[in-house]
Write a protein that holds these residues in place. Structure first.
Motif, mmCIF file in Angstrom:
data_model
loop_
_atom_site.group_PDB
_atom_site.id
_atom_site.type_symbol
_atom_site.label_atom_id
_atom_site.label_comp_id
_atom_site.label_asym_id
_atom_site.label_seq_id
_atom_site.Cartn_x
_atom_site.Cartn_y
_atom_site.Cartn_z
ATOM 1 N N MET A 24 59.547 -21.855 18.823
ATOM 2 C CA MET A 24 59.487 -20.696 17.926
ATOM 3 C C MET A 24 58.143 -20.644 17.192
ATOM 4 N N ILE A 25 57.606 -21.818 16.861
ATOM 5 C CA ILE A 25 56.287 -21.831 16.224
ATOM 6 C C ILE A 25 55.267 -21.203 17.154
ATOM 7 N N ALA A 26 55.330 -21.612 18.432
ATOM 8 C CA ALA A 26 54.386 -21.051 19.406
ATOM 9 C C ALA A 26 54.600 -19.545 19.557
ATOM 10 N N THR A 31 52.847 -13.676 18.198
ATOM 11 C CA THR A 31 53.443 -12.344 18.094
ATOM 12 C C THR A 31 53.119 -11.734 16.730
ATOM 13 N N SER A 32 53.234 -10.420 16.682
ATOM 14 C CA SER A 32 53.025 -9.745 15.405
ATOM 15 C C SER A 32 54.398 -9.416 14.812
ATOM 16 N N ASN A 33 54.401 -8.764 13.669
ATOM 17 C CA ASN A 33 55.652 -8.456 12.979
ATOM 18 C C ASN A 33 56.624 -7.647 13.823
ATOM 19 N N ILE A 39 46.867 -12.002 19.638
ATOM 20 C CA ILE A 39 46.170 -13.244 19.308
ATOM 21 C C ILE A 39 45.502 -13.112 17.937
ATOM 22 N N LYS A 40 45.892 -12.052 17.218
ATOM 23 C CA LYS A 40 45.287 -11.807 15.917
ATOM 24 C C LYS A 40 45.530 -12.964 14.940
ATOM 25 N N ASN A 41 46.766 -13.533 14.988
ATOM 26 C CA ASN A 41 47.082 -14.627 14.064
ATOM 27 C C ASN A 41 46.146 -15.804 14.255
ATOM 28 N N ILE A 42 45.936 -16.147 15.534
ATOM 29 C CA ILE A 42 45.060 -17.289 15.827
ATOM 30 C C ILE A 42 43.637 -16.965 15.350
ATOM 31 N N GLN A 43 43.216 -15.713 15.597
ATOM 32 C CA GLN A 43 41.881 -15.323 15.132
ATOM 33 C C GLN A 43 41.770 -15.408 13.619
ATOM 34 N N ASP A 44 42.873 -15.008 12.943
ATOM 35 C CA ASP A 44 42.865 -15.036 11.476
ATOM 36 C C ASP A 44 42.705 -16.446 10.922
ATOM 37 N N VAL A 45 43.164 -17.432 11.697
ATOM 38 C CA VAL A 45 43.037 -18.809 11.226
ATOM 39 C C VAL A 45 41.566 -19.123 10.951
ATOM 40 N N PRO A 236 55.014 -15.581 8.106
ATOM 41 C CA PRO A 236 55.352 -16.691 8.990
ATOM 42 C C PRO A 236 54.536 -16.698 10.286
ATOM 43 N N HIS A 237 54.057 -15.522 10.699
ATOM 44 C CA HIS A 237 53.276 -15.487 11.937
ATOM 45 C C HIS A 237 51.953 -16.225 11.755
ATOM 46 N N LEU A 238 51.284 -15.950 10.649
ATOM 47 C CA LEU A 238 50.039 -16.664 10.356
ATOM 48 C C LEU A 238 50.337 -18.139 10.099
ATOM 49 N N GLY A 239 51.419 -18.407 9.360
ATOM 50 C CA GLY A 239 51.808 -19.790 9.085
ATOM 51 C C GLY A 239 52.040 -20.572 10.369
ATOM 52 N N ALA A 240 52.710 -19.934 11.333
ATOM 53 C CA ALA A 240 52.964 -20.587 12.615
ATOM 54 C C ALA A 240 51.652 -20.846 13.347
ATOM 55 N N ALA A 241 50.728 -19.883 13.278
ATOM 56 C CA ALA A 241 49.432 -20.050 13.944
ATOM 57 C C ALA A 241 48.673 -21.227 13.337
ATOM 58 N N ILE A 242 48.695 -21.327 11.995
ATOM 59 C CA ILE A 242 47.997 -22.438 11.344
ATOM 60 C C ILE A 242 48.645 -23.766 11.740
ATOM 61 N N SER A 243 49.993 -23.797 11.766
ATOM 62 C CA SER A 243 50.688 -25.024 12.164
ATOM 63 C C SER A 243 50.297 -25.437 13.579
ATOM 64 N N LEU A 244 50.200 -24.432 14.451
ATOM 65 C CA LEU A 244 49.843 -24.708 15.841
ATOM 66 C C LEU A 244 48.451 -25.326 15.928
ATOM 67 N N VAL A 245 47.506 -24.746 15.187
ATOM 68 C CA VAL A 245 46.140 -25.283 15.199
ATOM 69 C C VAL A 245 46.134 -26.704 14.640
ATOM 70 N N LEU A 246 46.907 -26.919 13.556
ATOM 71 C CA LEU A 246 47.002 -28.268 12.976
ATOM 72 C C LEU A 246 47.523 -29.270 14.002
ATOM 73 N N MET A 247 48.564 -28.868 14.752
ATOM 74 C CA MET A 247 49.122 -29.756 15.772
ATOM 75 C C MET A 247 48.085 -30.081 16.837
ATOM 76 N N VAL A 248 47.313 -29.082 17.210
ATOM 77 C CA VAL A 248 46.284 -29.309 18.246
ATOM 78 C C VAL A 248 45.229 -30.284 17.726
ATOM 79 N N ILE A 249 44.782 -30.097 16.470
ATOM 80 C CA ILE A 249 43.783 -30.999 15.890
ATOM 81 C C ILE A 249 44.297 -32.440 15.918
#
Lengths: 268, 263
Positions: A24-26, A31-33, A39-45, A236-249
Motif C-alpha cells: 500500500m505504501i508503494a 497514485t494521486s488523490n 510520479i508527482k509525489n516522488i518528484q515532490d520529495v 498520505p500520498h506524499l508521506g508514502a513517497a517519502i517513506s519509500l525513498v527512506l526505505m531505498v536509502i
C-alpha cells in the motif's frame, strides 16, 4: 515432516499485515488523490532534499560518535573477568530499559534554557547558552539513545576474540596500535557493521528526538513523514513517497555495509 | 592503561546515568522548576496516581502487551514449525517478508499499518483503538518469536522426530515429547522479547492508536508536549525502580542457577 499447514495462520497474518501494508505504501506513493497513476509525489520529495541531507548528515555523525565511544567500552567489558562482565553489561544496558521518550525528556530537563546545565554554568558566570533546539542537541539525543545498540553487538563479537590471539600479536612484534588495527578491528568487523546499522536506521528515521530536542528548526525525515500522516499537512500520498525513498536509502546503505561484513550472518 | 580504561568506563556510565539521576532528584522537587531544588515533596507521586489517563493507559499497555505476546508466541511457534519444513525457495520468501518489520524503520511499519487500517476503517466498522493496537503489536512481535525459534531447529537433530515416531509416538505426541522441549528455550526468549517490545513500543502505537485506547508511551508523549509536567519525573522514577528490581531478581536467579550447575 508434513507440518507446512501449521504455519497457515501466520502466512495469512503475514500477507495481510506485513506484505499488503508495504504494498500500500508503494501504491500510495505512485497514485494521486483520485486514484490515478502519478510520479508527482516522488518528484515532490525532491523539494525536501535539504531535510534528507540533514537527516543523513546528523545520523552519520551520531553513528560515528557512537562507534568511537562504544568501541573502547565493549573492549574493556570483553576483557573483564567472566562474572564481572555480566554485571557490568547489565549496568551499561540498564538505561535502555527506560522508555526512550523518558530518556529524551530527561535531556530536555538538562539542556533547557532554564535547565540544569545552564543553571550550573550560571553559577560560574557563563551563559545562558543555547543548548536545546540545536542540531547538536539532536545528535546528542541520538548518541544517548542508541549508544547501547552499538556497545552490544561490538561486545558480543569481541568477547569471542581469544586472549592468546592478542598476546600472540604482541609477541610477534605488534605494538598496541598495530595490534588494534591489524588484529582486533578486523576480528570485530561483523560487530562494527551490525552496530552501525542498528544505530543508523533508528537515527535516520527518528521523529521524537528531533521534535523534543531540535525544536522546530531541525526537522528530519521522520518528522516529515509524521506530518503527512498525523500532522496538519495531511497528505498520505506524499508521506508514502517519502517513506519509500527512506526505505531505498536504508536499503542502499545496508547493502554497502554488508559488503564489508565477512559473513552474511546478521546480528540482531 | 588499565586505570585509563576504568576512568573511561566511569565517564561513559556517568553520561548514561546522569539524565536519569536528574529526573529522579527532580521528581521530589517542591516547585515546578527544572533547575533549582527548592524542597522535598511527594506531591508529584500523589498527582500521578490520581491521574486517570495515566493509570488507564498503563492498564491498557499491560493488557495489550500480555495479549500480543501470548498470541504472537502461539502464532510464531506454529509458523516456525511450518517454515522449518518448507523447501528452500518458499522458506526464503517467507523469512524475507518476516524480517521486514525488523529491518524497516519503525515509522515505516507504523504508517504502513495506518494506511491499511484507514482503508478498512472507511469500508468496515473499524475504529482506531484497542483492536488496531493489538493487531499492530502482534504484527511486530511475531517476527521476533520466529527469529528466536528458528535457530533451535537448526541445532536439533532432524532424526529425533522420526526416531520418536519409529518408537511408537504418533506425529502429535512426537512433537510434544521431542520437538517442543528442544525448541522451548527459543519459545520462552521469543515470548519475553515480544512482551518487552510491546511494553516499550511508542512509534508504531502512535500511528495505530486512537483516542479511545492509548498505551503509556503515547500518553507520555502527549505529556511531554505540554510545557512542564513533573509527574513525568515521578513516573520515570517508578519505572526505573521497577526495572532495577526486575533485573536484580533476574541476575540473582541466574547466579544461583550457575552455582547449582557448578555444584
Amino acid at each position: 515432516m508434513k507440518t507446512k499447514w501449521v504455519s497457515a495462520p501466520y502466512l495469512v497474518w503475514m500477507t495481510v499485515f506485513i506484505a499488503v501494508p508495504l504494498l500500500m505504501i508503494a501504491v500510495f506513493a505512485f497514485t494521486s488523490n483520485d486514484g490515478g497513476f502519478t510520479i508527482k509525489n516522488i518528484q515532490d520529495v525532491g523539494q525536501y532534499a535539504n531535510i534528507f541531507f540533514r537527516s543523513i548528515w546528523l545520523s552519520v555523525i551520531a553513528t560515528a560518535i557512537c562507534l568511537v565511544m562504544a568501541y573502547p567500552v565493549s573492549f574493556i567489558l570483553s576483557r573483564m573477568e567472566k562474572h564481572r562482565q555480566a554485571t557490568m553489561l547489565m549496568i551499561v544496558m540498564l538505561p535502555m530499559w527506560m522508555n526512550f521518550l523518558l530518556r529524551t525528556y530527561a535531556w530536555m530537563t538538562l539542556l533547557g534554557n532554564n535547565g540544569v546545565i545552564n543553571h550550573l554554568l550560571g553559577l560560574i558566570g557563563i551563559g545562558p547558552l543555547k543548548l536545546i533546539n540545536t542540531s547538536g542537541a539532536v545528535v546528542l539525543g541520538m548518541v544517548y539513545n542508541y549508544l547501547p545498540f552499538m556497545i552490544l553487538p561490538l561486545y558480543s563479537v569481541m568477547v569471542k576474540i581469544d586472549k592468546s590471539v592478542i598476546e600472540a600479536a604482541s609477541d610477534l612484534g605488534c605494538g598496541s596500535f598495530a595490534t588494534l588495527f591489524r588484529v582486533i578491528v578486523p576480528l570485530s568487523l561483523p560487530g562494527i557493521t551490525s552496530g552501525i546499522t542498528m544505530v543508523f536506521v533508528p537515527a535516520i528515521s527518528t521523529f521524537i528526538i528531533s521534535r523534543m530536542l531540535g525544536g522546530g528548526s531541525n526537522l528530519l525525515i521522520g518528522d516529515l513523514i509524521e506530518m503527512q500522516f498525523l500532522g496538519n499537512a495531511y497528505n498520505p500520498h506524499l508521506g508514502a513517497a517519502i517513506s519509500l525513498v527512506l526505505m531505498v536509502i536504508i536499503l542502499v546503505i545496508m547493502t554497502v555495509m554488508n559488503q564489508f561484513s565477512p559473513d552474511d550472518q546478521v546480528l540482531i | 592503561m588499565k586505570k585509563l580504561g576504568k576512568i573511561y568506563l566511569a565517564l561513559v556510565l556517568f553520561f548514561l546515568y546522569i539524565p536519569i539521576f536528574v529526573l529522579i532528584v527532580f521528581s521530589f522537587n517542591e516547585s515546578k522548576s527544572r533547575s533549582v531544588f527548592s524542597g522535598f515533596t511527594l506531591d508529584w507521586y500523589r498527582k500521578l496516581f490520581q491521574n486517570d489517563i495515566i493509570i488507564s493507559s498503563l492498564v491498557n499497555t499491560i493488557i495489550i502487551a500480555v495479549l500480543a505476546s501470548i498470541i504472537s508466541t502461539v502464532l510464531g511457534t506454529l509458523a516456525a514449525i511450518g517454515i522449518n519444513g518448507m523447501r528452500k525457495v518458499p522458506k526464503a520468501v517467507v523469512m524475507n517478508i518476516t524480517n521486514m518489520p525488523i529491518i524497516n524503520p519503525e515509522i515505516v511499519t507504523g504508517v504502513s499499518l495506518m494506511l491499511l487500517f484507514v482503508f478498512f476503517a472507511a469500508r468496515m466498522n473499524l475504529e482506531f483503538g484497542f483492536v488496531t493496537l493489538l493487531i499492530a503489536h502482534i504484527t511486530f512481535d511475531v517476527p521476533y518469536v520466529i527469529l528466536n525459534i528458528m535457530p533451535k531447529f537448526r541445532q536439533m537433530d532432524p532424526h529425533l522426530y522420526e526416531a520418536a515416531q519409529d518408537l511408537g509416538c504418533n506425529p502429535f505426541s512426537a512433537f510434544i515429547k521431542v520437538v517442543l522441549p528442544e525448541i522451548m528455550p527459543g519459545v520462552v526468549s521469543g515470548f519475553l522479547m515480544a512482551f518487552t517490545y510491546s511494553l516499550d513500543d511508542f512509534v508504531i502505537s502512535y500511528f495505530t492508536s486512537g483516542s479511545s485506547s492509548q498505551t503509556l508511551p503515547v500518553t507520555i508523549y502527549s505529556m511531554t508536549r505540554r510545557k512542564v509536567s513533573p509527574e513525568i519525573n515521578a513516573l520515570s522514577t517508578i519505572i526505573f525502580g521497577v526495572v532495577v528490581i526486575i533485573l536484580i531478581v533476574k541476575n540473582v536467579i541466574e547466579l544461583r542457577q550457575m552455582k547449582k550447575k557448578e555444584a
